[in-house]
Design a protein around this motif. Structure first.
Motif, short mmCIF file in Angstrom:
data_model
loop_
_atom_site.label_atom_id
_atom_site.label_comp_id
_atom_site.label_asym_id
_atom_site.label_seq_id
_atom_site.Cartn_x
_atom_site.Cartn_y
_atom_site.Cartn_z
N TYR A 73 3.30 1.07 -4.45
CA TYR A 73 4.50 0.29 -4.94
C TYR A 73 4.27 -1.34 -4.83
N ARG A 200 6.21 0.57 -9.63
CA ARG A 200 5.03 1.73 -9.13
C ARG A 200 3.88 1.37 -9.68
N SER A 203 0.68 6.49 -9.22
CA SER A 203 1.28 7.75 -8.71
C SER A 203 -0.03 8.65 -8.76
#
Length: 295
Positions: A73, A200, A203
């Motif tokens: 992030y 973000r 991931s």
């Protein structure tokens, strides 16, 4: 009664814009493609942007693995005010004239790396006696949230645009609340703070640079959306792959252990001639599936 819809399978990585919820995006995509089953690997707050990995069909069986993966992030911490939501959308609950120095910030960040405990924001999806914390907060209920463990792989300063704010980048494990990091950092520095914006940037194996913008996704036809789906194994890049024999593949498809050509430690996934068969573990030369992908 069986859920209606088409057996669409794969991953679609969306660069979520601010102002829309993660579940809203999943539901819209599922409706557009008339997919039977869909889900996502990690909620983003409506105000947050960035990687939202959406799984369809058999790919939903890999969601828990991606949820457990590291995520990164980038966010701005605004000094001077703590809010009821720990972000810019809440009401100011305390303020401070203190603006920390670069040196003070760098020193304070050390306590937020590694294994830490953090109390989730009051406006979060954490359940309290079966109720969501954000529902209780909006109803004015008094309640306490327990501190939860979090692994923070790294937390670094990437920009200091003004004395009033600092931009940080954090890589963390499952269950991280960036808003809590901002709030607690402010307190550790003897001031008040909240998250001004949050993004973000990746991931697990999915990166924002490769994501489809929400506007672009909505402009595609259902057929083009389906053609954009990534295969199941795209979410398994961080796990070892084992190749099965022909007979092993047949047995694994039926949910039974099957022979493989190599060993692996821990969780892995089985493949035969490019087809992902399932997730499981290798024991004594055989792959033991815990989840099987239906072709």
């Amino acid at each position: 009664m069986a859920r209606k819809g088409r057996p669409v399978t794969g991953w679609l990585v969306i660069d979520k814009p601010a102002g829309i919820g993660s579940t809203d995006i999943v539901n819209k995509l599922r409706w557009l493609m008339k997919a039977k089953k869909a889900g996502h690997a990690g909620t983003l707050d409506p105000a947050a942007t960035g990687v939202l990995a959406v799984a369809f069909g058999e790919a939903t069986k890999t969601v828990s693995l991606l949820t457990d993966s590291l995520k990164a992030y980038r966010f701005e911490v605004r000094f001077g005010a703590e809010t009821s939501t720990d972000d810019a959308e809440g009401e100011v609950v305390s303020s401070s004239p203190v603006r920390p120095t670069d040196e003070a910030i760098a020193a304070a960040l050390c306590a937020f790396r590694g294994d830490i405990l953090q109390v989730p924001p009051r406006v979060s999806a954490v359940k309290v006696d079966g109720e969501r914390a954000y529902d209780l907060a909006r109803e004015g209920e008094e309640f306490e949230l327990q501190a939860r463990p979090l692994w923070v792989e790294s937390l670094e300063v990437v920009d200091r645009p003004s004395p009033d704010s600092v931009v940080l980048e954090m890589v963390c494990g499952k269950g991280g609340y960036v808003r809590s990091i901002a709030r607690d950092l402010g307190r550790a520095l003897g001031t008040a703070a909240h998250v001004a914006w949050l993004r973000r940037i990746w991931s697990g194996p999915f990166d924002a640079a490769d994501a489809l913008t929400w506007e672009a996704a909505l402009a595609l036809t259902p057929e083009a959306l389906e053609a954009s789906l990534l295969p199941i194994q795209s979410a398994l890049a961080d796990f070892p792959m084992v190749e099965t024999t022909l007979d092993g593949a047949r047995r694994i498809r039926l949910g039974n252990p099957g022979d493989v050509f190599q060993s692996a430690e821990g969780i892995c996934w089985a493949s035969h001639q490019g087809e992902a068969l399932g997730i499981g573990e290798v024991k004594m030369g055989q792959f033991h599936p815990s989840r099987v992908f239906v072709a």
